[in-house]
Design a protein around this motif. Structure first.
Motif, PDB file in Angstrom:
ATOM      1  N   TYR A 188       0.852  -1.187   0.000  1.00 42.34           N
ATOM      2  CA  TYR A 188       0.000   0.000   0.000  1.00 42.34           C
ATOM      3  C   TYR A 188       0.887   1.236   0.000  1.00 42.34           C
ATOM      4  O   TYR A 188       1.877   1.321   0.699  1.00 42.34           O
ATOM      5  CB  TYR A 188      -0.952   0.017   1.205  1.00 42.34           C
ATOM      6  CG  TYR A 188      -0.303  -0.336   2.523  1.00 42.34           C
ATOM      7  CD1 TYR A 188       0.361   0.628   3.281  1.00 42.34           C
ATOM      8  CD2 TYR A 188      -0.372  -1.635   3.009  1.00 42.34           C
ATOM      9  CE1 TYR A 188       0.950   0.293   4.494  1.00 42.34           C
ATOM     10  CE2 TYR A 188       0.212  -1.979   4.217  1.00 42.34           C
ATOM     11  CZ  TYR A 188       0.876  -1.017   4.955  1.00 42.34           C
ATOM     12  OH  TYR A 188       1.476  -1.347   6.147  1.00 42.34           O
ATOM     13  N   LYS A 189       0.553   2.190  -0.845  1.00 44.13           N
ATOM     14  CA  LYS A 189       1.250   3.468  -0.934  1.00 44.13           C
ATOM     15  C   LYS A 189       0.210   4.557  -1.155  1.00 44.13           C
ATOM     16  O   LYS A 189      -0.848   4.297  -1.724  1.00 44.13           O
ATOM     17  CB  LYS A 189       2.244   3.472  -2.107  1.00 44.13           C
ATOM     18  CG  LYS A 189       3.394   2.498  -1.960  1.00 44.13           C
ATOM     19  CD  LYS A 189       4.389   2.632  -3.109  1.00 44.13           C
ATOM     20  CE  LYS A 189       3.828   2.126  -4.406  1.00 44.13           C
ATOM     21  NZ  LYS A 189       4.838   2.141  -5.502  1.00 44.13           N
ATOM     22  N   TYR A 190       0.530   5.764  -0.714  1.00 40.05           N
ATOM     23  CA  TYR A 190      -0.368   6.872  -1.015  1.00 40.05           C
ATOM     24  C   TYR A 190       0.395   8.180  -1.067  1.00 40.05           C
ATOM     25  O   TYR A 190       1.431   8.336  -0.422  1.00 40.05           O
ATOM     26  CB  TYR A 190      -1.531   6.946  -0.007  1.00 40.05           C
ATOM     27  CG  TYR A 190      -1.220   7.586   1.322  1.00 40.05           C
ATOM     28  CD1 TYR A 190      -0.601   6.867   2.335  1.00 40.05           C
ATOM     29  CD2 TYR A 190      -1.576   8.905   1.586  1.00 40.05           C
ATOM     30  CE1 TYR A 190      -0.330   7.449   3.564  1.00 40.05           C
ATOM     31  CE2 TYR A 190      -1.317   9.498   2.808  1.00 40.05           C
ATOM     32  CZ  TYR A 190      -0.681   8.758   3.795  1.00 40.05           C
ATOM     33  OH  TYR A 190      -0.409   9.325   5.014  1.00 40.05           O
ATOM     34  N   ASP A 191      -0.093   9.084  -1.884  1.00 41.31           N
ATOM     35  CA  ASP A 191       0.370  10.466  -1.924  1.00 41.31           C
ATOM     36  C   ASP A 191      -0.779  11.344  -1.448  1.00 41.31           C
ATOM     37  O   ASP A 191      -1.937  11.128  -1.824  1.00 41.31           O
ATOM     38  CB  ASP A 191       0.756  10.876  -3.354  1.00 41.31           C
ATOM     39  CG  ASP A 191       2.236  10.680  -3.623  1.00 41.31           C
ATOM     40  OD1 ASP A 191       2.998  10.539  -2.653  1.00 41.31           O
ATOM     41  OD2 ASP A 191       2.620  10.654  -4.798  1.00 41.31           O
ATOM     42  N   MET A 192      -0.459  12.355  -0.653  1.00 38.02           N
ATOM     43  CA  MET A 192      -1.498  13.225  -0.102  1.00 38.02           C
ATOM     44  C   MET A 192      -1.027  14.666  -0.152  1.00 38.02           C
ATOM     45  O   MET A 192       0.127  14.967   0.153  1.00 38.02           O
ATOM     46  CB  MET A 192      -1.816  12.807   1.337  1.00 38.02           C
ATOM     47  CG  MET A 192      -2.767  13.730   2.080  1.00 38.02           C
ATOM     48  SD  MET A 192      -1.858  15.048   2.961  1.00 38.02           S
ATOM     49  CE  MET A 192      -0.935  14.098   4.165  1.00 38.02           C
ATOM     50  N   ARG A 194      -1.433  11.888 -13.047  1.00 42.92           N
ATOM     51  CA  ARG A 194      -1.466  10.436 -12.858  1.00 42.92           C
ATOM     52  C   ARG A 194      -0.617   9.724 -13.926  1.00 42.92           C
ATOM     53  O   ARG A 194      -0.777   8.531 -14.138  1.00 42.92           O
ATOM     54  CB  ARG A 194      -2.922   9.948 -12.939  1.00 42.92           C
ATOM     55  CG  ARG A 194      -3.808  10.509 -11.831  1.00 42.92           C
ATOM     56  CD  ARG A 194      -5.240  10.000 -11.916  1.00 42.92           C
ATOM     57  NE  ARG A 194      -5.325   8.585 -12.177  1.00 42.92           N
ATOM     58  CZ  ARG A 194      -5.152   7.620 -11.276  1.00 42.92           C
ATOM     59  NH1 ARG A 194      -4.890   7.962 -10.005  1.00 42.92           N
ATOM     60  NH2 ARG A 194      -5.245   6.346 -11.607  1.00 42.92           N
ATOM     61  N   SER A 195       0.288  10.466 -14.565  1.00 44.62           N
ATOM     62  CA  SER A 195       1.064   9.897 -15.657  1.00 44.62           C
ATOM     63  C   SER A 195       2.289   9.116 -15.193  1.00 44.62           C
ATOM     64  O   SER A 195       2.911   8.418 -15.988  1.00 44.62           O
ATOM     65  CB  SER A 195       1.502  11.008 -16.623  1.00 44.62           C
ATOM     66  OG  SER A 195       2.359  11.933 -15.970  1.00 44.62           O
ATOM     67  N   THR A 196       2.656   9.247 -13.920  1.00 40.40           N
ATOM     68  CA  THR A 196       3.811   8.524 -13.388  1.00 40.40           C
ATOM     69  C   THR A 196       3.380   7.712 -12.176  1.00 40.40           C
ATOM     70  O   THR A 196       2.375   8.024 -11.525  1.00 40.40           O
ATOM     71  CB  THR A 196       4.928   9.499 -12.985  1.00 40.40           C
ATOM     72  OG1 THR A 196       4.409  10.434 -12.024  1.00 40.40           O
ATOM     73  CG2 THR A 196       5.446  10.257 -14.199  1.00 40.40           C
ATOM     74  N   PRO A 197       4.136   6.663 -11.845  1.00 38.77           N
ATOM     75  CA  PRO A 197       3.767   5.854 -10.669  1.00 38.77           C
ATOM     76  C   PRO A 197       3.752   6.690  -9.405  1.00 38.77           C
ATOM     77  O   PRO A 197       4.465   7.694  -9.269  1.00 38.77           O
ATOM     78  CB  PRO A 197       4.862   4.780 -10.631  1.00 38.77           C
ATOM     79  CG  PRO A 197       5.359   4.696 -12.033  1.00 38.77           C
ATOM     80  CD  PRO A 197       5.274   6.097 -12.576  1.00 38.77           C
ATOM     81  N   ILE A 198       2.969   6.271  -8.465  1.00 38.00           N
ATOM     82  CA  ILE A 198       2.800   6.976  -7.207  1.00 38.00           C
ATOM     83  C   ILE A 198       4.086   6.917  -6.382  1.00 38.00           C
ATOM     84  O   ILE A 198       4.852   5.950  -6.446  1.00 38.00           O
ATOM     85  CB  ILE A 198       1.609   6.353  -6.438  1.00 38.00           C
ATOM     86  CG1 ILE A 198       1.368   7.040  -5.110  1.00 38.00           C
ATOM     87  CG2 ILE A 198       1.777   4.895  -6.271  1.00 38.00           C
ATOM     88  CD1 ILE A 198       0.121   6.517  -4.410  1.00 38.00           C
ATOM     89  N   GLY A 199       4.348   7.981  -5.613  1.00 36.79           N
ATOM     90  CA  GLY A 199       5.549   8.039  -4.785  1.00 36.79           C
ATOM     91  C   GLY A 199       5.308   7.481  -3.402  1.00 36.79           C
ATOM     92  O   GLY A 199       4.371   6.713  -3.151  1.00 36.79           O
TER      93      GLY A 199
END
Length: 369
Positions: free
Chosen positions: A311-315, A349-354
């Motif tokens: 699980y990963k998320y950017d906020m 949303r063009s690159t993978p999530i950090g």
């Protein structure tokens, strides 16, 4: 037969003959080829008279429309427009400035660029997504694209379809459920997690009581503290998709990549149709989850549950202070505290999530919201 006598014995008056001969002089198509001597005499006399040529006997000239008619129609069309401006001036201005975009097509693959920037416009209580790319996104679960199912590993196509639906149910229960967003425990979402997955169950057992960096409910769930923050309106905008492939030991591995946009205001602000009635902040959360639907013959699991692989998320606009287990959007002067750190376009949303945690040099700062 005398002059002016018809074949049936009837006679024409001199006035009728003169009218008939005027038409002959004017070149009417059905004028007689060989007029009588009397007709020729009258024709010569009429031709010598000054004045405009007479109207044709059977000719038709439509009436010219009066100039004021156009203004009358325009007035009828303008009246409802003026009424609309009086009732909702903001929406009419948006119509002519191109703010309202057509709904975005469903996302079926990773986009190759960020959405274009539109006119900078402040959100209102009535239109909390105004001036944001999310204005054209779908509402709630409708923004999460689910692919067509096919057989994978130990699952038939019908079983894969059910697993994809339940994977989306988890995203809805953990990020869109109104009770969960108000800080309630996400019981429906937790029920979909494999109860035999010890590390995740430990996180769930600790995160809601004593959240810390390792056991933070925000790693999987979106929550706001109701005494501080309230959601504006009934809609959360979403955009993203599910994909799947065969994982380890023939498992169905589902990857979710979804962005959620939450418009929020201070809990103590009243409703209204204008931004001055209360500042609106959009907290934007992008999540990437990898879920494994394991074969119970090979992995300890329960029917209808999955194991969390990662699980990963950017906020952004969700707070940078001490961990509380809630998103803490910056209002007013709080923006200055969140003003440092790595810049990020939360709609790209063009690159993978950090990484899920804030950057080491401070909070991740949104270039637009």
């Amino acid at each position: 037969m005398g002059a002016g006598t018809e074949p049936d014995g009837s006679s024409r008056s001199d006035e009728e003959w003169e009218r008939f001969l005027r038409e002959s002089v004017a070149g009417v198509a059905d004028a007689p080829k060989e007029p009588s001597a009397r007709a020729r005499d009258v024709a010569k006399r009429l031709a010598a008279e000054p004045g405009p040529a007479p109207d044709g006997w059977r000719a038709y000239t439509p009436a010219r429309p009066k100039r004021r008619t156009g203004w009358y129609v325009a007035g009828l069309l303008a009246s409802p427009a003026l009424l609309a401006v009086a009732i909702a001036p903001g929406r009419i201005v948006d119509l002519f400035t191109g703010t309202d975009s057509a709904p975005s097509a469903a996302e079926t693959g990773r986009p190759d660029q960020a959405p274009p920037a539109g006119p900078a416009q402040r959100p209102t209580m009535d239109r909390p997504f105004r001036g944001s790319p999310a204005a054209s996104w779908a509402d709630g679960a409708a923004g999460i694209t689910v692919p067509k199912a096919g057989a994978v590993g130990w699952m038939s196509a019908a079983e894969v379809e059910q697993a994809l639906a339940r994977s989306r149910d988890f995203l809805v229960a953990s990020n869109l459920d109104r009770g969960v967003l108000r800080g309630e425990r996400p019981e429906k979402a937790i029920a979909l997690v494999n109860p035999h997955q010890k590390d995740v169950q430990d996180l769930l057992g600790t995160a809601f009581r004593t959240p810390d960096e390792k056991n933070d409910p925000l790693l999987l769930f979106s929550r706001f503290q109701p005494s501080r923050t309230r959601l504006v309106g009934d809609v959360v905008k979403t955009r993203g998709r599910l994909t799947y492939r065969e994982g380890e030991r023939g498992a169905l591995q589902v990857t979710a990549d979804v962005t959620f946009v939450y418009p929020v205001a201070r809990a103590d602000t009243g409703g209204g149709d204008d931004a001055r009635d209360g500042e609106i902040v959009r907290t934007i959360v992008r999540r990437e989850l990898v879920l494994s639907w394991d074969d119970p013959a090979k992995v300890s699991t329960e029917p209808g549950t999955f194991s969390v692989v990662s699980y990963k998320y950017d906020m952004t606009n969700g707070g940078c202070g001490a961990l509380t287990g809630y998103f803490t959007p910056p209002f007013g002067t709080d923006h200055r505290a969140d003003g440092a750190g790595t810049e990020v376009d939360p709609y790209d949303r063009s690159t993978p999530i950090g990484r899920g945690e804030p950057s080491k040099d401070g909070c991740r700062r949104a270039t637009r919201s």
